[in-house]
Scaffold this motif. Sequence first.
Motif, PDB file in Angstrom:
ATOM      1  N   THR A   4       0.849  -1.181   0.000  1.00 24.32           N
ATOM      2  CA  THR A   4       0.000   0.000   0.000  1.00 24.32           C
ATOM      3  C   THR A   4       0.887   1.234   0.000  1.00 24.32           C
ATOM      4  O   THR A   4       1.731   1.399   0.885  1.00 24.32           O
ATOM      5  CB  THR A   4      -0.899   0.016   1.264  1.00 24.32           C
ATOM      6  OG1 THR A   4      -1.697  -1.169   1.257  1.00 24.32           O
ATOM      7  CG2 THR A   4      -1.786   1.231   1.294  1.00 24.32           C
ATOM      8  N   ILE A   6       1.218   5.590  -0.323  1.00 27.99           N
ATOM      9  CA  ILE A   6       0.534   6.874  -0.131  1.00 27.99           C
ATOM     10  C   ILE A   6       1.446   7.987  -0.646  1.00 27.99           C
ATOM     11  O   ILE A   6       2.656   7.793  -0.815  1.00 27.99           O
ATOM     12  CB  ILE A   6       0.165   7.118   1.348  1.00 27.99           C
ATOM     13  CG1 ILE A   6       1.351   6.879   2.302  1.00 27.99           C
ATOM     14  CG2 ILE A   6      -0.975   6.213   1.772  1.00 27.99           C
ATOM     15  CD1 ILE A   6       1.971   8.127   2.800  1.00 27.99           C
ATOM     16  N   THR A  65      -1.298   5.367  -5.771  1.00 21.75           N
ATOM     17  CA  THR A  65      -1.248   5.495  -4.312  1.00 21.75           C
ATOM     18  C   THR A  65      -2.667   5.707  -3.775  1.00 21.75           C
ATOM     19  O   THR A  65      -3.581   6.009  -4.529  1.00 21.75           O
ATOM     20  CB  THR A  65      -0.357   6.673  -3.869  1.00 21.75           C
ATOM     21  OG1 THR A  65      -0.961   7.912  -4.264  1.00 21.75           O
ATOM     22  CG2 THR A  65       1.036   6.569  -4.465  1.00 21.75           C
ATOM     23  N   HIS A  66      -2.820   5.549  -2.467  1.00 26.91           N
ATOM     24  CA  HIS A  66      -4.122   5.700  -1.825  1.00 26.91           C
ATOM     25  C   HIS A  66      -4.236   7.061  -1.143  1.00 26.91           C
ATOM     26  O   HIS A  66      -3.236   7.646  -0.728  1.00 26.91           O
ATOM     27  CB  HIS A  66      -4.350   4.595  -0.791  1.00 26.91           C
ATOM     28  CG  HIS A  66      -4.529   3.244  -1.401  1.00 26.91           C
ATOM     29  ND1 HIS A  66      -5.689   2.866  -2.030  1.00 26.91           N
ATOM     30  CD2 HIS A  66      -3.687   2.193  -1.488  1.00 26.91           C
ATOM     31  CE1 HIS A  66      -5.563   1.633  -2.480  1.00 26.91           C
ATOM     32  NE2 HIS A  66      -4.353   1.199  -2.158  1.00 26.91           N
ATOM     33  N   TRP A  70      -9.022   6.873   2.211  1.00 25.89           N
ATOM     34  CA  TRP A  70      -8.959   5.411   2.116  1.00 25.89           C
ATOM     35  C   TRP A  70      -8.159   4.853   3.296  1.00 25.89           C
ATOM     36  O   TRP A  70      -8.559   3.874   3.923  1.00 25.89           O
ATOM     37  CB  TRP A  70      -8.310   4.997   0.799  1.00 25.89           C
ATOM     38  CG  TRP A  70      -8.226   3.514   0.630  1.00 25.89           C
ATOM     39  CD1 TRP A  70      -9.142   2.710   0.033  1.00 25.89           C
ATOM     40  CD2 TRP A  70      -7.169   2.655   1.082  1.00 25.89           C
ATOM     41  NE1 TRP A  70      -8.729   1.392   0.082  1.00 25.89           N
ATOM     42  CE2 TRP A  70      -7.520   1.337   0.725  1.00 25.89           C
ATOM     43  CE3 TRP A  70      -5.968   2.860   1.750  1.00 25.89           C
ATOM     44  CZ2 TRP A  70      -6.715   0.245   1.013  1.00 25.89           C
ATOM     45  CZ3 TRP A  70      -5.164   1.776   2.045  1.00 25.89           C
ATOM     46  CH2 TRP A  70      -5.543   0.479   1.678  1.00 25.89           C
ATOM     47  N   LEU A  71      -7.052   5.505   3.621  1.00 20.04           N
ATOM     48  CA  LEU A  71      -6.147   5.015   4.659  1.00 20.04           C
ATOM     49  C   LEU A  71      -6.746   5.124   6.062  1.00 20.04           C
ATOM     50  O   LEU A  71      -6.376   4.363   6.951  1.00 20.04           O
ATOM     51  CB  LEU A  71      -4.821   5.788   4.590  1.00 20.04           C
ATOM     52  CG  LEU A  71      -3.661   5.283   5.419  1.00 20.04           C
ATOM     53  CD1 LEU A  71      -3.282   3.863   4.994  1.00 20.04           C
ATOM     54  CD2 LEU A  71      -2.482   6.217   5.294  1.00 20.04           C
ATOM     55  N   TYR A  74      -7.587   1.948   7.737  1.00 13.81           N
ATOM     56  CA  TYR A  74      -6.524   0.957   7.826  1.00 13.81           C
ATOM     57  C   TYR A  74      -5.949   0.829   9.240  1.00 13.81           C
ATOM     58  O   TYR A  74      -5.453  -0.208   9.617  1.00 13.81           O
ATOM     59  CB  TYR A  74      -5.423   1.324   6.835  1.00 13.81           C
ATOM     60  CG  TYR A  74      -4.276   0.363   6.784  1.00 13.81           C
ATOM     61  CD1 TYR A  74      -4.376  -0.841   6.092  1.00 13.81           C
ATOM     62  CD2 TYR A  74      -3.084   0.646   7.444  1.00 13.81           C
ATOM     63  CE1 TYR A  74      -3.321  -1.723   6.042  1.00 13.81           C
ATOM     64  CE2 TYR A  74      -2.030  -0.235   7.398  1.00 13.81           C
ATOM     65  CZ  TYR A  74      -2.158  -1.417   6.704  1.00 13.81           C
ATOM     66  OH  TYR A  74      -1.110  -2.290   6.662  1.00 13.81           O
ATOM     67  N   CYS A  81       5.193   4.372   7.929  1.00 14.45           N
ATOM     68  CA  CYS A  81       5.422   4.147   6.505  1.00 14.45           C
ATOM     69  C   CYS A  81       6.905   4.337   6.243  1.00 14.45           C
ATOM     70  O   CYS A  81       7.624   4.893   7.076  1.00 14.45           O
ATOM     71  CB  CYS A  81       4.567   5.087   5.648  1.00 14.45           C
ATOM     72  SG  CYS A  81       4.942   6.825   5.815  1.00 14.45           S
ATOM     73  N   VAL A  95       3.076   2.024   3.194  1.00 10.53           N
ATOM     74  CA  VAL A  95       2.493   1.887   4.523  1.00 10.53           C
ATOM     75  C   VAL A  95       2.882   0.525   5.092  1.00 10.53           C
ATOM     76  O   VAL A  95       2.764  -0.492   4.427  1.00 10.53           O
ATOM     77  CB  VAL A  95       0.950   2.031   4.472  1.00 10.53           C
ATOM     78  CG1 VAL A  95       0.351   1.854   5.860  1.00 10.53           C
ATOM     79  CG2 VAL A  95       0.573   3.381   3.880  1.00 10.53           C
ATOM     80  N   LYS A  98       0.219  -1.686  11.137  1.00 12.30           N
ATOM     81  CA  LYS A  98      -0.370  -0.726  12.067  1.00 12.30           C
ATOM     82  C   LYS A  98       0.405  -0.726  13.379  1.00 12.30           C
ATOM     83  O   LYS A  98       0.950  -1.738  13.760  1.00 12.30           O
ATOM     84  CB  LYS A  98      -1.820  -1.014  12.391  1.00 12.30           C
ATOM     85  CG  LYS A  98      -2.567  -1.959  11.576  1.00 12.30           C
ATOM     86  CD  LYS A  98      -3.961  -2.085  12.142  1.00 12.30           C
ATOM     87  CE  LYS A  98      -4.730  -3.064  11.325  1.00 12.30           C
ATOM     88  NZ  LYS A  98      -6.096  -3.168  11.653  1.00 12.30           N
TER      89      LYS A  98
END
Length: 100
Positions: A4, A6, A65-66, A70-71, A74, A81, A95, A98
């Motif tokens: 993922t 960003i 990228t998101h 959207w993120l 998550y 990241c 990313v 978490k």
Amino acid sequence: MEKTYITIVGCDHYQGSHVFRTGMKIKLVKDHKNKYDDEAIAAYSDLDVRYGYVANSIHTVARGTHSAGWLQHYFDEECTCVVRFIVDNVVIAEVMEKVA
């Protein structure tokens, strides 16, 4: 798991894009007090220096990228990241897992 990515933007309003290096870890934190974007996610150094924000507009989110919107779903409040690409004043980061 698919990677993922960003886009980190607004760097010129803070420390500038020259502070970034590929492989550098960045902390992403939801910015609940941002009066311009209720989905804002700020990008910080490990010393809590703000570097910019995760892009959240069709005009700033780099292709592939998101967005911050959207993120948001998550992670809870923070995640990390890793900077993968730097082009002019735009930073593309991957990313990671978490944190909280």
